[in-house]
Design an enzyme around this catalytic site. Sequence first.
Site, mmCIF file in Angstrom:
data_model
loop_
_atom_site.group_PDB
_atom_site.id
_atom_site.type_symbol
_atom_site.label_atom_id
_atom_site.label_comp_id
_atom_site.label_asym_id
_atom_site.label_seq_id
_atom_site.Cartn_x
_atom_site.Cartn_y
_atom_site.Cartn_z
ATOM 1 C CG ASP A 81 -22.213 47.546 2.854
ATOM 2 O OD1 ASP A 81 -21.448 46.563 2.928
ATOM 3 O OD2 ASP A 81 -23.213 47.569 2.121
ATOM 4 N NE ARG B 97 -27.357 47.998 -12.032
ATOM 5 C CZ ARG B 97 -26.127 47.818 -11.612
ATOM 6 N NH1 ARG B 97 -25.264 47.177 -12.355
ATOM 7 N NH2 ARG B 97 -25.761 48.317 -10.458
ATOM 8 C CE1 TYR C 33 -21.337 41.698 4.625
ATOM 9 C CE2 TYR C 33 -23.069 40.148 4.052
ATOM 10 C CZ TYR C 33 -21.881 40.768 3.763
ATOM 11 O OH TYR C 33 -21.231 40.469 2.589
ATOM 12 N NE ARG D 248 -17.670 31.132 6.836
ATOM 13 C CZ ARG D 248 -17.240 29.878 6.780
ATOM 14 N NH1 ARG D 248 -17.450 29.042 7.803
ATOM 15 N NH2 ARG D 248 -16.586 29.444 5.722
ATOM 16 C CD GLU E 230 -11.108 38.497 0.277
ATOM 17 O OE1 GLU E 230 -12.265 38.107 0.546
ATOM 18 O OE2 GLU E 230 -10.819 39.691 0.080
#
Length: 368
Positions: free
Chosen positions: A351, A177, A349, A250, A301
């Site tokens: 959401d 943006r 993948y 992963r 992580e």
Amino acid sequence: MKTNYDYLVVGAGLYGAVFAYEAKKKGKTCLVIDKRSHIAGNVYCENVHGINVHKYGAHIFHTSDKKIWDYVNQFAEFNNYINSPVAVYKDELYNLPFNMNTFSKMWGIRTPEEAKKKIAEQIEELHITEPKNLEEQALSLVGTDVYEKLIKGYTEKQWGRDCKELPAFIIKRLPLRFIYDNNYFNDRYQGIPIGGYTAIVEKMLDGVDVLLDTDYFAFVKEHADIAPKTVFTGMIDEFYGFKLGVLEYRTVRFETEELDCENYQGNAVVNYTDREVPYTRIIEHKHFEFGKQPTTVISREYSKEWEKGDEPYYPVNNDKNNELYQKYKELADEENKVIFGGRLGGYKYYDMDKVIAAALEMCEAELN
Ligand code: UDP
């Protein structure tokens, strides 16, 4: 447990729970089984001294789909959390996603015009016409400086692969943006459920039989006739005994600790984008809910390649794996007693909002 159900649902995560909830509304019975000792799959939260700890990684709900937003709001009220991660590169600190705050810090500039000019100059030198991979995609969007400092190291740690070997779509998840706006998502709706995610799944599974600590493969040997149909949300390749090959994932190792301080890093998400720091990010869970507890819980992580026995988190959707998945999908399409879904069943993948949308779509086809 009864002797017969209409459906056996494997996995008590969002996909399975949405299905069980919708099936129950239609008068169908489900037995939901999960190999873990709790429901809610990877959105499971554990309460530590009043802090909802996202046990399997941070989950921030966001969607532009009003239908999905209304759907989840039946089960919880959402707070007004807006994800605005910070990136640490060596001794420099930047706002994410890539926006005017990032650019002004990086180049000492102030206006969108200056930022666009800077990026355009960097892109021009690269001569990329059609981005073929994540590196080219990232470079052609934001130029060399942002790529080198905020993308390359993080991405290679997270995926364990060179950016040239990764699909471009991964980086398109992030907004770019030219306004001063640190909101990580472009979606219309965003928030964290007050009281945590587990309570949502509890409500979905209210009145549904659930068996925990139950491994599907052992269970079906004993109860082959428990239900005429199965909704399977585990790994599709494991369902087929990996007979065509192993799909790559992963996994993430979390180093979680409670600290005797009120506020450790001042933000829920801090990404470490250089290669030298071994973890990808630190989550400070209380900030998702504006917590005021006297202590705090943080998780570092560490990303690594999935091996049998690990928890699969991120499907590696490169060409090689997508082709292998297609072969498994052809087998899956032949099944008339098993429906596959969710991040693992669909090797995608996804959401959370997309998982729920896919589950509802499947319900529409299956339950009407
Ligand atoms: N990414 C990056 N730098 C960052 C954060 C993300 O380069 O500081 C890239 C990285 O390749 C990552 C992708 O953007 O895999 C998607 O990030 P997202 O935050 O959506 O990942 P998730 O929250 O699902 O782990």
